[in-house]
Design an enzyme around this catalytic site. Structure first.
Site, PDB file in Angstrom:
ATOM      1  N   GLU A 177       2.649  -8.684  -0.844  1.00 51.72           N
ATOM      2  CA  GLU A 177       1.288  -8.134  -0.860  1.00 51.72           C
ATOM      3  C   GLU A 177       0.263  -9.254  -0.991  1.00 51.72           C
ATOM      4  O   GLU A 177       0.385 -10.124  -1.862  1.00 51.72           O
ATOM      5  CB  GLU A 177       1.173  -7.149  -2.039  1.00 51.72           C
ATOM      6  CG  GLU A 177      -0.233  -6.743  -2.432  1.00 51.72           C
ATOM      7  CD  GLU A 177      -1.022  -6.041  -1.332  1.00 51.72           C
ATOM      8  OE1 GLU A 177      -0.471  -5.130  -0.696  1.00 51.72           O
ATOM      9  OE2 GLU A 177      -2.186  -6.423  -1.103  1.00 51.72           O
ATOM     10  N   ALA A 202      -4.697  13.109   5.711  1.00 52.37           N
ATOM     11  CA  ALA A 202      -4.613  14.285   6.561  1.00 52.37           C
ATOM     12  C   ALA A 202      -5.533  15.399   6.067  1.00 52.37           C
ATOM     13  O   ALA A 202      -6.221  16.055   6.865  1.00 52.37           O
ATOM     14  CB  ALA A 202      -3.168  14.773   6.602  1.00 52.37           C
ATOM     15  N   HIS A 258       4.144  27.630 -20.461  1.00 50.18           N
ATOM     16  CA  HIS A 258       5.123  26.798 -21.155  1.00 50.18           C
ATOM     17  C   HIS A 258       6.529  27.221 -20.762  1.00 50.18           C
ATOM     18  O   HIS A 258       6.807  28.400 -20.706  1.00 50.18           O
ATOM     19  CB  HIS A 258       4.953  26.965 -22.672  1.00 50.18           C
ATOM     20  CG  HIS A 258       6.008  26.216 -23.444  1.00 50.18           C
ATOM     21  ND1 HIS A 258       5.975  24.858 -23.598  1.00 50.18           N
ATOM     22  CD2 HIS A 258       7.133  26.660 -24.068  1.00 50.18           C
ATOM     23  CE1 HIS A 258       7.029  24.479 -24.308  1.00 50.18           C
ATOM     24  NE2 HIS A 258       7.749  25.550 -24.598  1.00 50.18           N
ATOM     25  N   SER A 287       3.114  -2.935   7.122  1.00 49.34           N
ATOM     26  CA  SER A 287       2.252  -1.793   6.745  1.00 49.34           C
ATOM     27  C   SER A 287       1.040  -2.349   6.014  1.00 49.34           C
ATOM     28  O   SER A 287       0.991  -2.358   4.793  1.00 49.34           O
ATOM     29  CB  SER A 287       3.033  -0.809   5.877  1.00 49.34           C
ATOM     30  OG  SER A 287       3.719  -1.497   4.832  1.00 49.34           O
ATOM     31  N   GLY A 299       0.850  -1.193   0.000  1.00 46.13           N
ATOM     32  CA  GLY A 299       0.000   0.000   0.000  1.00 46.13           C
ATOM     33  C   GLY A 299       0.886   1.243   0.000  1.00 46.13           C
ATOM     34  O   GLY A 299       2.049   1.204  -0.418  1.00 46.13           O
ATOM     35  N   VAL A 300       0.314   2.322   0.506  1.00 47.43           N
ATOM     36  CA  VAL A 300       1.014   3.611   0.428  1.00 47.43           C
ATOM     37  C   VAL A 300       2.294   3.625   1.264  1.00 47.43           C
ATOM     38  O   VAL A 300       3.347   4.041   0.801  1.00 47.43           O
ATOM     39  CB  VAL A 300       0.084   4.765   0.861  1.00 47.43           C
ATOM     40  CG1 VAL A 300       0.507   6.048   0.205  1.00 47.43           C
ATOM     41  CG2 VAL A 300      -1.350   4.461   0.541  1.00 47.43           C
ATOM     42  N   ILE A 301       2.196   3.131   2.501  1.00 43.88           N
ATOM     43  CA  ILE A 301       3.398   3.155   3.358  1.00 43.88           C
ATOM     44  C   ILE A 301       4.455   2.203   2.798  1.00 43.88           C
ATOM     45  O   ILE A 301       5.637   2.548   2.714  1.00 43.88           O
ATOM     46  CB  ILE A 301       3.057   2.764   4.817  1.00 43.88           C
ATOM     47  CG1 ILE A 301       2.119   3.804   5.434  1.00 43.88           C
ATOM     48  CG2 ILE A 301       4.336   2.631   5.655  1.00 43.88           C
ATOM     49  CD1 ILE A 301       1.734   3.540   6.872  1.00 43.88           C
TER      50      ILE A 301
END
Ligand code: FAD
Ligand code: NAI
Length: 476
Positions: A214, A331, A455, A280, A193-195
């Protein structure tokens, strides 16, 4: 006994923001928090995010990216740096400095906004007429404050893995993973996952051999699968992260030889011994010590405090926000719920649209998205059109030496309204804001296509993807 209009329990990004907003709206406000600093000798506001989450992880990601760039990328710019060395302890010291600065900043913000900061564990005691009584316990010393409204913002804690105990020496949760002062030779991570991806990337860049195990057969199942597949290829083939999908863990042993993980994958039994193992596998809501049962505060079957769409709990004038309630554990979601609740208490009618909350994974390349994925649109039977464009020919990305990745715009086939924006590439954590803004203002993909983009910027790739959605890409 002190009386307040609003008492907030928890000073993470949900709670501290709720307290500041409540005070700004003229309420007499207190915020109770039990968090302590890394040394354990002083209060530290800011919750998971500032102390052991968003901020420290991004500091380590930056340091490790610099080290990696000095080793691998500087030469093509004509820069010779000789023997580049890495000092993990120094990296952690820098990270700790940033944490101390920001947690101290909240103390200052509380003073500035006249939020009373109370240190200790807060728990709901019961009602005294129209007021809630909240107990604050600090090292056995108890006091009680009263409040018309209570906002519970007690956050989340790591989900434990029944097979092994976290000791934060060899088997690490997010706290331990953010405090390694030596580079582990072999690092195992449970959960991609994210962590897992962010911390795996940090330690891989500074020299660890990283294996991520995983359980799910699909990589980043919540992300748009075109982007997830591209990410998987880059992380495994180019960056050398070993990511095993569809893993079933059998046994984990933590002894003097290291941490040995026995697992099955694709019908084969495997065993790996790591110097350190990060666990995690998600986070769970934290209501420990809150006395939720005692006062009848309802939770759902997964332990989240039950709230309605406006963060009202089943108890009168008790609200709950952030990781301790349903929705993404982010958050910015916690903070925006905090603002909204303070404004609702003041009689205002704020609205928070969960469909436009952005998600970011701070790997390199970064991954970011807002709105629906293609898989979700298909499942919902929504007719859509899509436009994609890559960073490979983007001048700014080439100049940065980060010309990798894709932006995809999904829009309604009938109305052209933007339904989702998905990205992998350089600094897409910043670029996703344009997608959020577009969706919040119900923009069409044509609107994005007709807006002038500076640009050379990375935002031109989003512009081009929006043009592509209308089959008129200029550089495709
Ligand atoms: P928390 O931040 O968990 O704060 C809760 C606070 O309440 C804590 O200070 C705790 O001490 C206090 N508390 C708990 N119970 C009591 C009690 N009874 N009495 C008094 N105080 C109490 N999110 C992002 O959006 N972007 C990121 O990049 C990101 N990176 C992350 C990286 C890591 C490693 C981790 C672990 C998380 C990350 N997150 C990120 C998630 C983010 O940290 C959380 O979503 C966010 O902190 C939730 O805020 P909160 O206010 O609900 O709770
Ligand atoms: P996660 O939910 O992102 O990922 C957990 C992973 O572990 C999943 O892929 C899951 O399938 C897997 N898993 C679960 N049980 C397993 C098992 N027994 N064996 C192997 N794999 C298993 O949770 P993570 O990474 O722990 O992060 C927690 C939360 O913190 C995130 O959900 C996110 O809300 C927040 N966070 C946000 C960040 C950001 O916004 N950039 C960064 C880090 C965390």
């Amino acid at each position: 006994m002190s009386q307040f209009d609003v008492v907030v329990i928890g000073a993470g990004p949900g709670g501290y923001i709720a307290a500041i907003r409540a005070a700004q709206l003229g309420f007499k406000t207190a915020c109770i928090d039990a968090g302590v600093n890394k040394a354990g000798d002083a209060p530290a506001l800011g919750g998971t995010c500032l102390n052991v989450g968003c901020i420290p992880s991004k500091a380590l990601l930056q340091s490790s990216e610099h080290f990696h760039a000095a080793q691998h990328d500087f030469a093509e710019h004509g820069i010779t740096v000789g023997d580049v060395k890495f000092d993990a302890a120094k990296m952690i010291e820098r990270k700790d400095g940033i944490v101390t600065k920001l947690t101290g900043g909240i103390k200052f913000l509380f003073q500035k906004n006249k939020v009373e900061s109370l240190f200790g564990k807060g728990s709901l005691k019961g009602r005294n007429g129209d007021l809630w009584q909240v107990e604050v316990e600090n090292k056995g010393e108890k006091s009680v404050v009263e409040a018309k409204h209570v906002i519970v913002a007690t956050g989340s804690v790591p989900r434990p893995l029944p097979l092994i105990e976290i000791d934060n020496v060899n088997v690490l949760d997010n706290e331990g993973a953010l405090n390694l002062t030596e580079v582990p030779k072999k690092l195992g991570v449970i959960g991609s996952g994210v962590i897992g991806l962010e911390m795996g990337s940090v330690w891989k860049r500074v020299g660890s051999e990283v294996t991520i195990l995983e359980a799910m057969p699909t990589f980043l199942a919540a992300a748009d699968q075109q982007i997830a597949k591209e990410a998987f290829k880059v992380f495994t083939k180019e960056q050398g992260l070993v990511i095993e999908l569809g893993v079933k863990l059998n046994e984990i042993k933590n002894d003097k030889n290291g941490v040995t993980v026995s697992y099955e994958v694709g019908g084969a039994a495997k065993t790996e011994t790591f110097d350190k193992l990060i666990v995690s596998i998600g986070r769970i809501p934290n209501t420990e010590g809150l006395n939720a049962e005692g006062v009848g505060l309802e939770k759902d079957e997964r332990g989240f405090i039950k709230v309605d769409g406006e963060c009202r709990t089943n108890l009168p004038n008790v609200w709950a926000i952030g990781d301790v309630v349903r929705g993404p554990m982010l958050a910015h979601k916690a903070s925006d719920e905090g603002v909204a609740v303070a404004e609702r208490i003041a009689g205002q009618k704020p609205h928070l649209d969960f469909n436009t909350i952005p998600f970011v994974i701070y790997t390199d390349p970064e991954i970011a998205w807002v709105g629906k994925t293609e898989e979700q649109l298909k499942a919902e039977g929504v007719e859509y059109k899509k436009g994609t464009s890559g960073f490979a020919a983007n001048g700014r990305a080439l100049g940065l030496g980060k010309a990798k990745g894709t932006v995809k715009v999904l829009a309604c086939a009938k109305t052209d309204r933007v339904l989702g924006v998905h990205m992998i590439g350089p600094m897409v954590s910043e670029l996703v804001a344009e997608g959020v803004m577009s969706m919040e203002f119900s923009a069409s993909s044509e609107d994005i296509a007709r807006i002038v983009h500076a640009h050379p910027t990375l935002s031109e790739v989003l512009h081009e993807a929006a043009l592509a959605a209308d089959k008129r890409a200029l550089h495709g």
